[in-house]
Scaffold this motif. Structure first.
Motif, PDB file in Angstrom:
ATOM      1  N   TYR A   1       5.504   9.320   2.993  1.00 43.82           N
ATOM      2  CA  TYR A   1       6.285  10.052   2.006  1.00 43.82           C
ATOM      3  C   TYR A   1       5.778   9.696   0.602  1.00 43.82           C
ATOM      4  O   TYR A   1       6.553   9.298  -0.254  1.00 43.82           O
ATOM      5  N   ASP A   2       4.478   9.837   0.412  1.00 40.76           N
ATOM      6  CA  ASP A   2       3.838   9.422  -0.840  1.00 40.76           C
ATOM      7  C   ASP A   2       4.207   7.981  -1.161  1.00 40.76           C
ATOM      8  O   ASP A   2       4.523   7.630  -2.296  1.00 40.76           O
ATOM      9  N   ASP A   3       4.183   7.138  -0.125  1.00 48.34           N
ATOM     10  CA  ASP A   3       4.608   5.750  -0.281  1.00 48.34           C
ATOM     11  C   ASP A   3       3.631   4.759   0.354  1.00 48.34           C
ATOM     12  O   ASP A   3       4.021   3.661   0.748  1.00 48.34           O
ATOM     13  N   GLU A   4       2.375   5.140   0.415  1.00 42.08           N
ATOM     14  CA  GLU A   4       1.371   4.289   1.048  1.00 42.08           C
ATOM     15  C   GLU A   4       1.321   2.894   0.416  1.00 42.08           C
ATOM     16  O   GLU A   4       0.997   1.909   1.084  1.00 42.08           O
ATOM     17  N   GLU A   5       1.663   2.814  -0.863  1.00 40.24           N
ATOM     18  CA  GLU A   5       1.625   1.530  -1.559  1.00 40.24           C
ATOM     19  C   GLU A   5       2.621   0.527  -0.978  1.00 40.24           C
ATOM     20  O   GLU A   5       2.475  -0.683  -1.152  1.00 40.24           O
ATOM     21  N   LEU A   6       3.628   1.004  -0.252  1.00 33.59           N
ATOM     22  CA  LEU A   6       4.611   0.096   0.336  1.00 33.59           C
ATOM     23  C   LEU A   6       4.057  -0.641   1.554  1.00 33.59           C
ATOM     24  O   LEU A   6       4.650  -1.635   1.994  1.00 33.59           O
ATOM     25  N   ASP A   7       2.932  -0.208   2.080  1.00 33.25           N
ATOM     26  CA  ASP A   7       2.338  -0.878   3.241  1.00 33.25           C
ATOM     27  C   ASP A   7       2.028  -2.346   2.958  1.00 33.25           C
ATOM     28  O   ASP A   7       1.999  -3.161   3.877  1.00 33.25           O
ATOM     29  N   ARG A   8       1.827  -2.691   1.727  1.00 36.76           N
ATOM     30  CA  ARG A   8       1.519  -4.091   1.396  1.00 36.76           C
ATOM     31  C   ARG A   8       2.711  -5.020   1.618  1.00 36.76           C
ATOM     32  O   ARG A   8       2.575  -6.240   1.623  1.00 36.76           O
ATOM     33  N   PHE A   9       3.900  -4.450   1.841  1.00 39.04           N
ATOM     34  CA  PHE A   9       5.099  -5.234   2.084  1.00 39.04           C
ATOM     35  C   PHE A   9       5.355  -5.486   3.575  1.00 39.04           C
ATOM     36  O   PHE A   9       6.393  -6.041   3.940  1.00 39.04           O
ATOM     37  N   ARG A  10       4.428  -5.066   4.418  1.00 43.93           N
ATOM     38  CA  ARG A  10       4.564  -5.283   5.863  1.00 43.93           C
ATOM     39  C   ARG A  10       4.746  -6.781   6.118  1.00 43.93           C
ATOM     40  O   ARG A  10       4.013  -7.617   5.606  1.00 43.93           O
TER      41      ARG A  10
ATOM     42  N   LEU B   1      11.374  -9.238  -4.486  1.00 43.74           N
ATOM     43  CA  LEU B   1      11.636  -9.504  -5.896  1.00 43.74           C
ATOM     44  C   LEU B   1      12.159  -8.234  -6.561  1.00 43.74           C
ATOM     45  O   LEU B   1      11.886  -7.120  -6.078  1.00 43.74           O
ATOM     46  N   PRO B   2      12.881  -8.345  -7.670  1.00 46.99           N
ATOM     47  CA  PRO B   2      13.435  -7.154  -8.330  1.00 46.99           C
ATOM     48  C   PRO B   2      12.409  -6.040  -8.602  1.00 46.99           C
ATOM     49  O   PRO B   2      12.713  -4.868  -8.329  1.00 46.99           O
ATOM     50  N   PRO B   3      11.205  -6.319  -9.093  1.00 45.97           N
ATOM     51  CA  PRO B   3      10.260  -5.213  -9.309  1.00 45.97           C
ATOM     52  C   PRO B   3       9.833  -4.530  -8.002  1.00 45.97           C
ATOM     53  O   PRO B   3       9.589  -3.326  -7.979  1.00 45.97           O
ATOM     54  N   GLU B   4       9.796  -5.291  -6.920  1.00 46.92           N
ATOM     55  CA  GLU B   4       9.434  -4.714  -5.619  1.00 46.92           C
ATOM     56  C   GLU B   4      10.557  -3.822  -5.097  1.00 46.92           C
ATOM     57  O   GLU B   4      10.304  -2.738  -4.559  1.00 46.92           O
ATOM     58  N   ILE B   5      11.783  -4.265  -5.296  1.00 49.71           N
ATOM     59  CA  ILE B   5      12.943  -3.449  -4.895  1.00 49.71           C
ATOM     60  C   ILE B   5      12.921  -2.132  -5.655  1.00 49.71           C
ATOM     61  O   ILE B   5      13.200  -1.072  -5.087  1.00 49.71           O
ATOM     62  N   GLU B   6      12.570  -2.192  -6.928  1.00 51.10           N
ATOM     63  CA  GLU B   6      12.507  -0.975  -7.737  1.00 51.10           C
ATOM     64  C   GLU B   6      11.434  -0.007  -7.234  1.00 51.10           C
ATOM     65  O   GLU B   6      11.591   1.204  -7.357  1.00 51.10           O
ATOM     66  N   GLU B   7      10.354  -0.522  -6.659  1.00 46.28           N
ATOM     67  CA  GLU B   7       9.339   0.363  -6.068  1.00 46.28           C
ATOM     68  C   GLU B   7       9.942   1.153  -4.908  1.00 46.28           C
ATOM     69  O   GLU B   7       9.721   2.363  -4.784  1.00 46.28           O
ATOM     70  N   PHE B   8      10.686   0.478  -4.046  1.00 48.37           N
ATOM     71  CA  PHE B   8      11.352   1.149  -2.928  1.00 48.37           C
ATOM     72  C   PHE B   8      12.375   2.150  -3.463  1.00 48.37           C
ATOM     73  O   PHE B   8      12.476   3.274  -2.977  1.00 48.37           O
ATOM     74  N   ARG B   9      13.149   1.726  -4.469  1.00 45.36           N
ATOM     75  CA  ARG B   9      14.190   2.592  -5.037  1.00 45.36           C
ATOM     76  C   ARG B   9      13.570   3.855  -5.642  1.00 45.36           C
ATOM     77  O   ARG B   9      14.100   4.959  -5.490  1.00 45.36           O
ATOM     78  N   TYR B  10      12.437   3.703  -6.297  1.00 44.84           N
ATOM     79  CA  TYR B  10      11.757   4.863  -6.884  1.00 44.84           C
ATOM     80  C   TYR B  10      11.381   5.868  -5.796  1.00 44.84           C
ATOM     81  O   TYR B  10      11.632   7.067  -5.933  1.00 44.84           O
ATOM     82  N   VAL B  11      10.796   5.374  -4.708  1.00 47.85           N
ATOM     83  CA  VAL B  11      10.433   6.272  -3.600  1.00 47.85           C
ATOM     84  C   VAL B  11      11.685   6.940  -3.044  1.00 47.85           C
ATOM     85  O   VAL B  11      11.719   8.156  -2.829  1.00 47.85           O
ATOM     86  N   LEU B  12      12.731   6.147  -2.828  1.00 49.34           N
ATOM     87  CA  LEU B  12      13.982   6.671  -2.274  1.00 49.34           C
ATOM     88  C   LEU B  12      14.534   7.824  -3.104  1.00 49.34           C
ATOM     89  O   LEU B  12      14.920   8.861  -2.574  1.00 49.34           O
ATOM     90  N   TYR B  13      14.568   7.656  -4.424  1.00 45.12           N
ATOM     91  CA  TYR B  13      15.193   8.666  -5.261  1.00 45.12           C
ATOM     92  C   TYR B  13      14.252   9.774  -5.732  1.00 45.12           C
ATOM     93  O   TYR B  13      14.673  10.657  -6.480  1.00 45.12           O
ATOM     94  N   THR B  14      13.017   9.756  -5.277  1.00 48.34           N
ATOM     95  CA  THR B  14      12.116  10.870  -5.586  1.00 48.34           C
ATOM     96  C   THR B  14      11.914  11.769  -4.372  1.00 48.34           C
ATOM     97  O   THR B  14      11.173  12.739  -4.457  1.00 48.34           O
TER      98      THR B  14
END
Length: 110
Positions: free
Chosen positions: A43-52, A60-73
């Motif tokens: 879902y245009d979220d390939e960058e999240l694979d690094r969190f496997r 961390l808060p900035p990492e949570i915000e990456e997930f939140r950004y994907v969620l709300y887009t």
């Protein structure tokens, strides 16, 4: 009740969602169970694979915000599929987002 009053399969049943077969109480496409589908969809979220392999409570808060950004887009009807995709990719959803995800999915089912 006579035989003519007993509904038969597919009689007078319309399915408002053309992607849902209507055969299950909960549409499989909205299911969060990874076993429903084995195909990974991005879902245009390939960058999240690094969190496997990172536990859901270790982000961390900035990492949570990456997930939140994907969620709300994404569209609301994509959220369950996105969570299923994360599961298949062995990426845990940050604990801080779980309530938000379940609210979105729950509202969609109502």
């Amino acid at each position: 009740m006579s035989d003519k009053d007993i509904p038969t399969p597919n009689s007078n049943i319309t399915n408002p969602d053309p992607e849902c077969c209507g055969m299950h109480e909960t549409c499989e496409k909205d299911s969060l169970l990874a076993a429903v589908s084995k195909d990974v969809e991005y879902y245009d979220d390939e960058e999240l694979d690094r969190f496997r392999g990172i536990a859901s409570d270790e982000f961390l808060p900035p990492e949570i915000e990456e997930f939140r950004y994907v969620l709300y887009t994404m569209r609301e009807d994509e959220v369950a599929g996105w969570v299923r995709s994360l599961q298949l990719r062995q990426i845990e959803l940050p604990d801080e987002l779980k309530d938000e995800v379940f609210l979105i999915i729950g509202e969609r089912r109502q």
